[in-house]
Design a protein around this motif. Structure first.
Motif, PDB file in Angstrom:
ATOM      1  N   TRP A  96       2.069  -9.128  -6.160  1.00  0.00           N
ATOM      2  CA  TRP A  96       2.330  -8.494  -5.393  1.00  0.00           C
ATOM      3  C   TRP A  96       3.884  -7.756  -6.824  1.00  0.00           C
ATOM      4  O   TRP A  96       4.789  -7.941  -6.445  1.00  0.00           O
ATOM      5  N   VAL A 152       0.727  -0.868  -0.180  1.00  0.00           N
ATOM      6  CA  VAL A 152       0.170  -0.172   0.374  1.00  0.00           C
ATOM      7  C   VAL A 152       0.710   1.196   0.322  1.00  0.00           C
ATOM      8  O   VAL A 152       0.555   2.407  -0.741  1.00  0.00           O
ATOM      9  N   GLY A 208       2.825   2.583  -3.340  1.00  0.00           N
ATOM     10  CA  GLY A 208       1.523   2.519  -3.903  1.00  0.00           C
ATOM     11  C   GLY A 208       0.660   1.717  -4.877  1.00  0.00           C
ATOM     12  O   GLY A 208       0.687   2.136  -6.458  1.00  0.00           O
ATOM     13  N   LEU A 209       1.154   0.518  -5.026  1.00  0.00           N
ATOM     14  CA  LEU A 209       0.636  -0.451  -6.097  1.00  0.00           C
ATOM     15  C   LEU A 209      -0.327  -1.129  -6.117  1.00  0.00           C
ATOM     16  O   LEU A 209      -1.437  -0.375  -5.888  1.00  0.00           O
ATOM     17  N   THR A 210      -1.104  -1.041  -7.942  1.00  0.00           N
ATOM     18  CA  THR A 210      -2.720  -0.416  -8.325  1.00  0.00           C
ATOM     19  C   THR A 210      -2.989  -2.147  -7.156  1.00  0.00           C
ATOM     20  O   THR A 210      -2.595  -3.113  -7.457  1.00  0.00           O
ATOM     21  N   GLU A 211      -4.528  -2.097  -7.025  1.00  0.00           N
ATOM     22  CA  GLU A 211      -5.601  -2.267  -6.551  1.00  0.00           C
ATOM     23  C   GLU A 211      -3.871  -3.077  -5.443  1.00  0.00           C
ATOM     24  O   GLU A 211      -4.237  -5.062  -5.447  1.00  0.00           O
ATOM     25  N   PRO A 212      -3.550  -3.227  -4.542  1.00  0.00           N
ATOM     26  CA  PRO A 212      -3.075  -4.381  -3.786  1.00  0.00           C
ATOM     27  C   PRO A 212      -4.068  -4.893  -2.651  1.00  0.00           C
ATOM     28  O   PRO A 212      -3.801  -6.222  -2.628  1.00  0.00           O
ATOM     29  N   GLY A 223       5.379  -5.729  -8.372  1.00  0.00           N
ATOM     30  CA  GLY A 223       6.067  -4.939  -8.366  1.00  0.00           C
ATOM     31  C   GLY A 223       7.082  -4.996  -7.152  1.00  0.00           C
ATOM     32  O   GLY A 223       7.855  -3.712  -7.136  1.00  0.00           O
TER      33      GLY A 223
END
Length: 285
Positions: free
Chosen positions: A103, A41, A44-48, A105
């Motif tokens: 995850w 979170v 800033g990962l999209t849709e964590p 990223g």
């Protein structure tokens, strides 16, 4: 369509900068999950909270799809869905599932395997009441996984429901206005991370499981009659909780944490549940 198609066999990335060692992790997998979830979170990962949910039918036919995590804790990993959907039919016949949190990223993933139990009516109603008005109407409008003639059918059903249960924010814009000074009213915020309080296990069998019954998700609303399938009021704008909509908890028997490392020598630590507690073990990559 004029661009050349990339060759997936030539796509490679070396995973650098992370490690996962036994001496660094807590004894409880939910504590480590919470720390990793906070990391993604913050990054800033999209849709964590997106997770792949894998189920299997009574005949052993697997299927997978992405759903959203809506709570976690000792009572399991929670998600909500239409109880006549394909996933709900699978879970009614074979109440076991696997989850993957991809995850990418952060060169991490979490894998969960466990049994599945339905949430209680009270838990379903409490979460349904926090959904945006449009999402509440969408739960009524979509007979999930059913074949429909076209998008127009779905939009017409939604419009009919929106006329029956108007958005109170649109009817009274002042209702959403902040108090003088711009401060948010106390208690109006959602808990960070969506975590479930410790000890918040969902009681086994306390809610009606999805049994493959086809309630009338798109019941006609003409004449002012209450739509079939209305379980209770209490949602924003008075949208009732459909009795064909609810949640599940995946209660883990194992939770694996995967950290990418160079040369494909990844770190894999698995927590496995035993009667006396959790056992931590390392798996070969």
């Amino acid at each position: 369509m004029d661009r050349p198609t990339p060759d997936p066999a030539r796509l490679r990335r070396s995973y650098e900068g992370g490690e996962l060692l036994e001496a660094q992790v807590p004894a409880d997998p939910f504590a480590l999950f919470g720390a990793w979830f906070a990391d993604v979170v913050a990054a800033g990962l999209t849709e964590p909270n997106a997770m792949v949910l894998a189920t299997a039918s009574a005949d052993g036919v697997p299927s997978a799809r992405t759903v959203l995590l809506k709570g976690y804790g000792p009572g399991g990993f929670r998600f909500f869905t239409n109880l006549t959907s394909d996933k709900a039919r699978d879970l009614a016949a074979n109440p076991r599932a696997a989850l993957v949190f991809p995850w990418h990223g952060m060169h991490r993933q979490v894998r969960v395997v466990g049994r599945v139990e339905p949430l209680t009516h009270a838990e379903n109603a409490a979460y349904f009441g926090t959904r945006p008005h449009g999402s509440q109407l969408g739960a009524w409008a979509s007979h999930q996984s059913a074949v429909i003639a076209g998008r127009e059918e779905l939009e017409a059903r939604y419009a009919e429901l929106a006329a029956r249960w108007p958005d109170p924010a649109e009817a009274n814009p002042a209702a959403d206005a902040k108090p003088a000074g711009g401060t948010e009213p106390a208690g109006g915020t959602e808990p960070t991370g969506g975590t479930e309080p410790t000890g918040g296990a969902a009681p086994a069998g306390a809610a009606k499981p999805a049994g493959g019954v086809e309630p009338a998700a798109g019941a006609a609303l003409a004449g002012g009659a209450e739509p079939a399938g209305a379980a209770s009021s209490g949602g924003e704008g008075g949208v009732p909780l459909p009795d064909f909509w609810g949640g599940y908890a995946v209660i883990p028997e194992s939770v694996e944490f995967w950290q990418g490392r160079p040369d494909r020598l990844h770190d894999r630590l698995r927590y496995r549940r035993e009667r006396t507690g959790w056992v931590l073990e390392r798996l070969a990559p």
